[in-house]
Design an enzyme around this catalytic site. Structure first.
Site, PDB file in Angstrom:
ATOM      1  N   CYS A 194       0.822  -1.213   0.000  1.00  0.00           N
ATOM      2  CA  CYS A 194       0.000   0.000   0.000  1.00  0.00           C
ATOM      3  C   CYS A 194       0.860   1.269   0.000  1.00  0.00           C
ATOM      4  CB  CYS A 194      -0.917   0.023   1.217  1.00  0.00           C
ATOM      5  SG  CYS A 194      -1.582  -1.588   1.646  1.00  0.00           S
TER       6      CYS A 194
ATOM      7  N   ASP B 190      -3.183  -3.466   7.234  1.00  0.00           N
ATOM      8  CA  ASP B 190      -4.370  -4.159   7.730  1.00  0.00           C
ATOM      9  C   ASP B 190      -4.499  -5.566   7.158  1.00  0.00           C
ATOM     10  OD1 ASP B 190      -4.886  -1.933   9.188  1.00  0.00           O
ATOM     11  OD2 ASP B 190      -7.020  -1.880   8.681  1.00  0.00           O
TER      12      ASP B 190
ATOM     13  N   ASP C 220      -5.062   1.753   5.069  1.00  0.00           N
ATOM     14  CA  ASP C 220      -6.326   2.120   5.727  1.00  0.00           C
ATOM     15  C   ASP C 220      -6.267   3.235   6.779  1.00  0.00           C
ATOM     16  OD1 ASP C 220      -7.085  -0.061   4.252  1.00  0.00           O
ATOM     17  OD2 ASP C 220      -8.054  -1.106   5.898  1.00  0.00           O
TER      18      ASP C 220
ATOM     19  N   CYS D 270      -5.234  -1.943  -1.417  1.00  0.00           N
ATOM     20  CA  CYS D 270      -6.164  -3.005  -1.806  1.00  0.00           C
ATOM     21  C   CYS D 270      -7.184  -2.444  -2.814  1.00  0.00           C
ATOM     22  CB  CYS D 270      -6.884  -3.539  -0.587  1.00  0.00           C
ATOM     23  SG  CYS D 270      -5.761  -4.290   0.601  1.00  0.00           S
TER      24      CYS D 270
ATOM     25  N   GLU E 217     -10.632  -6.108  12.910  1.00  0.00           N
ATOM     26  CA  GLU E 217     -11.555  -6.335  11.786  1.00  0.00           C
ATOM     27  C   GLU E 217     -11.694  -7.831  11.587  1.00  0.00           C
ATOM     28  OE1 GLU E 217     -10.097  -4.339   8.357  1.00  0.00           O
ATOM     29  OE2 GLU E 217     -10.560  -2.368   9.171  1.00  0.00           O
TER      30      GLU E 217
ATOM     31  N   SER F  83     -14.014  -5.609   7.901  1.00  0.00           N
ATOM     32  CA  SER F  83     -13.179  -4.913   6.936  1.00  0.00           C
ATOM     33  C   SER F  83     -14.026  -4.243   5.879  1.00  0.00           C
ATOM     34  CB  SER F  83     -12.270  -5.933   6.278  1.00  0.00           C
ATOM     35  OG  SER F  83     -11.824  -5.452   5.046  1.00  0.00           O
TER      36      SER F  83
HETATM   37 FE1  FES Z   1      -3.330  -1.463   2.974  1.00  0.00          FE
HETATM   38 FE2  FES Z   1      -5.521  -2.909   2.301  1.00  0.00          FE
HETATM   39  S1  FES Z   1      -3.816  -3.490   3.556  1.00  0.00           S
HETATM   40  S2  FES Z   1      -5.075  -0.849   1.883  1.00  0.00           S
END
Ligand code: FES
Length: 569
Positions: free
Chosen positions: A56, A88, A130, A201, A455, A481
């Protein structure tokens, strides 16, 4: 924190670097390569959330380099500093996820403290995963120094046997594999192709939802969020953002000028219209708290009821963020809502112009697919929004339901299967112990109880992966999530840890989830609940020292955004 006026753009940095008594300070900065000219210019803090812990944010050094070049071109002195990130997706499904929401607070605290201590005149913050944008916006609201936010952008879709996939598909494949519906070889092949490079993601999960909302709130330049992470336009946008901050600073536009009630109402509108992640409820509540904007869960419910659901984006819909970019990005959604009179168009943005002015001037491509990705307001997917706030004896302060079902409704009555903690629930689901008609209740996962409100994606993906797309529900005081689908209720407040009714539910109790009536109830008489309450004992905390124990004491209820602060002052 002291504020500057637009007449003196160096009001904060002047204190740290001007005059003979600041010779030692300049000396330290000279060691980093700053020159006399640099000391005459405003100091722009550039928070770079680059890290190798997740794709990410993997590319953010590149993006930040362009931001800094833009700052220099416009006559500012960029000073880069980091903040942490927790992935995440990688923290999901184990104890590590308890660090995720805490990371939002640490990001906010880090940016606040560095900017406070170093006396930056303004800020640019570059983040992806996130918790990044929520933490950044919380810091901006606290500091109230001119700030422009730049989202790092989405990952491209992977290709698996002719279809576009993202990491959500791999989570669901784990459930299918456990149920014997997917072979070892298929799972292995999917794992290798689902995530083809840097970026967040791919669906409209939490990171992309917050990317969408940061533009809507007016805190980012319009059109910057949907550009995929590795697209060359991202570098161009980054340079413009670097220039923009000097202009925002010169105009004296500060975050609390932008983060107003109207901006939050616009953001809630967009989250509802898109069917965005329910985490946006938590994060918008927390940001509003920092900006001193009175926002309640009822505002989400009210606006969602009046908002047509038009976003055909995963996890509920068909398209990914990269597809949205192709057809016009966030400005396309905003344009549809603006034309229907569903936005406060006079909300101020960081450019000094209103959101309406920005949207009208943004050139949209003429792409016939646009109507499939974001439906016209006149022909929506559903007449009302996907975010629903439920109340009832099981959640007197509220709980959040996101409707991903094509019917646009959830009406579920089932038997409680109660688990303390995610691991116990996941184990039972993997053993095939969950039946059609069950309501999986997962508790002691709230902001304080977890701590950190994990989550439940591994759980919800396993439920869906076993074929229970709409015949098994979940109710939790944790979160689910942005990639979750199915009848799932999270953020149940008050949480079990503080003695909420969810702590008193027993196996076999009837639970009713009704989106039309906004209801979440356990069908047990009050007297019986009181008897159970008399017997209730709070479990021992799992973490008694370190960051988890420390933050646990500071978390507020999820109904207030689970913000940490000193609550008894
Ligand atoms: Fe970073 Fe989904 S783990 S946006």
């Amino acid at each position: 924190m002291d504020h500057h006026s637009s007449s003196d753009v160096r009001a904060r940095s002047r204190v740290t670097v001007d005059g003979p008594e600041r010779a030692p300070h300049r000396s330290m900065y000279r060691a980093t390569g700053l020159t006399d000219q640099d000391f005459r210019q405003p100091f722009i803090g550039v928070a770079n959330l680059a890290t190798e812990v997740t794709p990410c944010n993997f590319h953010l050094h590149q993006v930040t380099r362009e931001v800094k070049a833009g700052v220099r071109e416009a006559g500012g002195t960029p000073i880069e500093f980091p903040a942490i990130t927790v992935s995440d997706a990688i923290a999901m499904g184990h104890q590590g996820m308890k660090g995720s929401l805490i990371s939002r607070e640490i990001i906010a605290d880090s940016i606040e403290i560095v900017t406070f201590a170093e006396g930056f005149d303004a800020l640019v913050a570059v983040g992806g995963c996130d918790k990044n944008l929520p933490g950044i916006l919380m810091a901006a609201a606290r500091l109230n120094v001119p700030t422009v936010v730049l989202y790092g952008g989405t990952m491209m879709p992977g290709q698996f046997r002719g279809k576009s996939v993202s990491v959500e598909d791999v989570f669901e494949a784990v459930g299918a594999h456990a149920a014997g519906r997917m072979s070892d070889e298929e799972l292995d092949e999917l794992e290798r192709v689902a995530c083809p490079g840097p970026g967040t993601c791919g669906g409209l999960f939490t990171a992309n939802t917050m990317g969408t909302l940061v533009e809507t709130l007016g805190m980012a330049k319009l059109g910057t969020s949907a550009i995929p992470a590795m697209h060359p336009e991202r570098q161009v946008a980054a340079r413009q953002v670097g220039k923009q901050i000097l202009d925002t600073l010169a105009q004296g536009i500060r975050p609390r000028d932008v983060l107003t009630v109207k901006a939050f109402e616009n953001a809630i509108r967009v989250a509802a219209a898109l069917g965005g992640s329910t985490n946006s409820v938590l994060h918008l509540m927390a940001i509003a708290g920092e900006a001193k904007v009175p926002l309640t869960l009822e505002d989400f419910d009210r606006i969602s009821r009046e908002t047509p659901h038009i976003g055909n984006l995963k996890p509920g819909g068909e398209y990914l963020m990269a597809d949205l970019f192709r057809v016009g990005g966030v400005p396309l959604i905003l344009r549809r809502l603006l034309d229907a009179g569903l936005l406060h168009e006079d909300a101020l943005t960081i450019t000094g112009r209103t959101l309406g002015e920005e949207i009208r001037e943004f050139p949209l491509p003429d792409d016939p697919e646009a109507e499939r990705v974001v439906y016209p307001v006149a022909k929506p997917l559903h007449p009302d929004g996907a975010l629903v706030i439920l109340k009832g004896n099981l959640a007197s302060e509220g709980a959040v339901l996101k409707i991903t079902d094509p019917s646009g409704k959830v009406s579920f009555r089932g038997r409680a299967r109660v688990f303390d903690g995610e691991e116990n629930a996941f184990h039972a689901i993997s053993q095939g112990e969950i039946q059609s008609g069950d309501v999986v209740v997962i508790r002691y996962e709230g902001p304080q109880g977890g701590p950190g409100m994990r989550e439940m994606l591994s759980v919800t993906a396993a439920i869906v992966g076993q074929g229970h797309v709409s015949d098994v529900a979940m109710v939790t005081d944790g979160r689910f999530s942005g990639a979750t689908r199915g009848p799932m209720v999270g953020h149940v407040s008050p949480e079990a840890w503080v003695g909420g009714v969810i702590a008193l539910v027993e196996d076999g109790d009837e639970i009713i989830i009704d989106s039309e009536r906004r209801q979440l109830t356990v069908n047990v008489p009050d007297e019986e609940l009181e008897r159970r309450r008399a017997r209730w004992v709070r479990p021992d905390p799992q973490y008694t020292e370190g960051a988890l124990a420390k933050y646990q004491r500071l978390f507020a209820s999820a109904s207030l955004g689970a913000r940490t602060t000193i609550w008894d002052s």
